[in-house]
Design a protein around this motif. Structure first.
Motif, PDB file in Angstrom:
ATOM      1  N   VAL A 222       0.865  -1.184   0.000  1.00  0.00           N
ATOM      2  CA  VAL A 222       0.000   0.000   0.000  1.00  0.00           C
ATOM      3  C   VAL A 222       0.894   1.225   0.000  1.00  0.00           C
ATOM      4  N   ASN A 247      -3.121   2.164  -3.679  1.00  0.00           N
ATOM      5  CA  ASN A 247      -2.653   3.366  -2.996  1.00  0.00           C
ATOM      6  C   ASN A 247      -3.687   3.839  -1.985  1.00  0.00           C
ATOM      7  N   ASP A 248      -3.324   4.878  -1.259  1.00  0.00           N
ATOM      8  CA  ASP A 248      -4.215   5.358  -0.202  1.00  0.00           C
ATOM      9  C   ASP A 248      -5.056   6.551  -0.646  1.00  0.00           C
ATOM     10  N   LEU A 251      -9.373   6.859   0.915  1.00  0.00           N
ATOM     11  CA  LEU A 251      -9.208   6.499   2.317  1.00  0.00           C
ATOM     12  C   LEU A 251     -10.477   5.964   2.963  1.00  0.00           C
ATOM     13  N   PHE A 256     -11.546   1.647  -0.374  1.00  0.00           N
ATOM     14  CA  PHE A 256     -10.292   0.918  -0.221  1.00  0.00           C
ATOM     15  C   PHE A 256     -10.491  -0.569  -0.478  1.00  0.00           C
ATOM     16  N   TYR A 353      -9.618   5.455   6.797  1.00  0.00           N
ATOM     17  CA  TYR A 353      -8.348   4.916   7.294  1.00  0.00           C
ATOM     18  C   TYR A 353      -7.286   5.988   7.375  1.00  0.00           C
ATOM     19  N   VAL A 355      -3.345   7.032   6.684  1.00  0.00           N
ATOM     20  CA  VAL A 355      -2.423   6.696   5.602  1.00  0.00           C
ATOM     21  C   VAL A 355      -1.578   5.508   6.023  1.00  0.00           C
TER      22      VAL A 355
END
Length: 358
Positions: A222, A247-248, A251, A256, A353, A355
């Motif tokens: 991630v 990737n983040d 979020l 996700f 979430y 990072v």
């Protein structure tokens, strides 16, 4: 290039430049000089125009014909080669500076601990080059560097290609450095089923997923989003393992998990590449369907939707029944247009979430 080059404040001459002068001083034609030298007029012409390096054989013949040393001619070639190398290195460094400007040094400094080097552009270039483990940042312009782009539109934008390739290079390097066994599809399928029950484990799911995937030969990475990369995720065969990167950028938990299972869907279909914003086509539709149906059982969802009651308590009850986080159900309902994205009560169920950097 010609038989001489000018770079900054110096001029370097190809041996062909001097051969041409000698021919003119002797009053010979190039054809006559070539015959006396023991080579073809075509070969001599190419050398005179700087289109070919002077070979030891021609250097030897020149030394015998003109009474010079072989080293004299080979040294002229070495001096010219060094100047060409310096010129090309300078031109490449200029390109690398431009590429680093696209990427932004702060991305690497802030997320991966590269040293703070304000206004020291060339040192920044060297740091990023070393971190990405590439010979030159210019390779990031190549559309076939690490992973094929599923979207042809991505390849048309140089900045997008560079940024996406930078993220992919980081992910591939991590996959290469991770101790993982050979990819085992059956074991990965079991790990994926286990991952589904982690959707409510907001604080501890990542390490669990990463370890279970690793044991199946899938390296889960991630990365912090690099703005402008347009990259949602990627999959790639790395030796006998598989790299799975997301990737983040998204979020919210529902986004996700959908992105993650979308990439898992590509792996299950043995389809490796980069997923980008706005991708379409059969492969993307199949990956979307895989993610959608894995995250929310289609039969149970159809029954739930048929009842038509989408209050927070009903959503929570349904989520508990299928062992999923309520935010995933909310996201699905919003995607299907059954509840508005502006519903504040339901939106509170969508966990965001922090990072995560592998």
């Amino acid at each position: 290039m010609g038989n001489y080059i000018e770079y900054k404040d110096r001029v370097a001459f190809h041996p062909g430049y001097y051969i041409k002068e000698i021919i003119e001083e002797l009053g010979l034609s190039q054809d006559d000089f070539a015959k006396r030298l023991g080579t073809t007029p075509k070969t001599l012409s190419v050398i005179i125009n700087g289109g070919q390096r002077l070979s030891p054989d021609i250097a030897y013949k020149l030394s015998k014909m003109l009474g010079t040393s072989v080293e004299y001619w080979l040294n002229l070639q070495s001096i010219f080669d060094a100047a060409v190398t310096e010129m090309r290195a300078g031109e490449e460094l200029e390109q690398e500076r431009a590429i680093l400007k696209m990427l932004g040094y702060s991305y690497f400094r802030d997320n991966f601990g590269l040293p703070n080097l304000p206004r020291q552009i060339d040192k920044q270039v060297a740091q990023v080059r070393r971190f990405l483990q590439v010979g030159s940042l210019t390779v990031l312009k190549n559309t076939d560097l690490a992973v094929s782009f599923r979207s042809a539109s991505m390849e048309k934008d140089a900045s997008t290609v560079v940024k996406s390739n930078a993220m992919l290079q980081i992910a591939v390097n991590e996959a290469l450095e991770t101790d993982a066994p050979k990819y085992n599809r059956a074991r990965f399928e079991r790990a994926v089923q286990s991952a589904l029950v982690q959707t409510s484990n907001h604080d501890g799911f990542f390490e669990i997923l990463r370890e279970e995937f690793r044991q199946a030969g899938v390296v889960f990475v991630v990365l912090p989003n690099l703005s402008g990369s347009k990259t949602n995720g990627a999959t790639k065969r790395v030796n006998e393992r598989v790299m799975l990167m997301v990737n983040d950028r998204r979020l919210a938990a529902d986004s996700f998990w959908f992105s993650l299972f979308h990439e898992i869907g590509h792996i299950m279909a043995n389809d490796f590449g980069v997923s980008a914003e706005g991708d379409s086509g059969t492969k993307e539709e199949l990956a979307d369907a895989y993610a959608r149906d894995m995250l929310v059982d289609p039969k149970a969802y159809a029954t739930f939707v048929e009842r038509g009651v989408f209050t927070s308590s009903e959503v929570c009850s349904f989520a508990k029944a299928i062992e999923r986080d309520p935010g995933i159900v909310v996201g699905r309902l919003q995607k299907d247009g059954l509840v508005p994205y502006t519903d504040r009560v339901l939106n509170k169920m969508k966990k965001r979430y922090r990072v995560i950097v592998s």
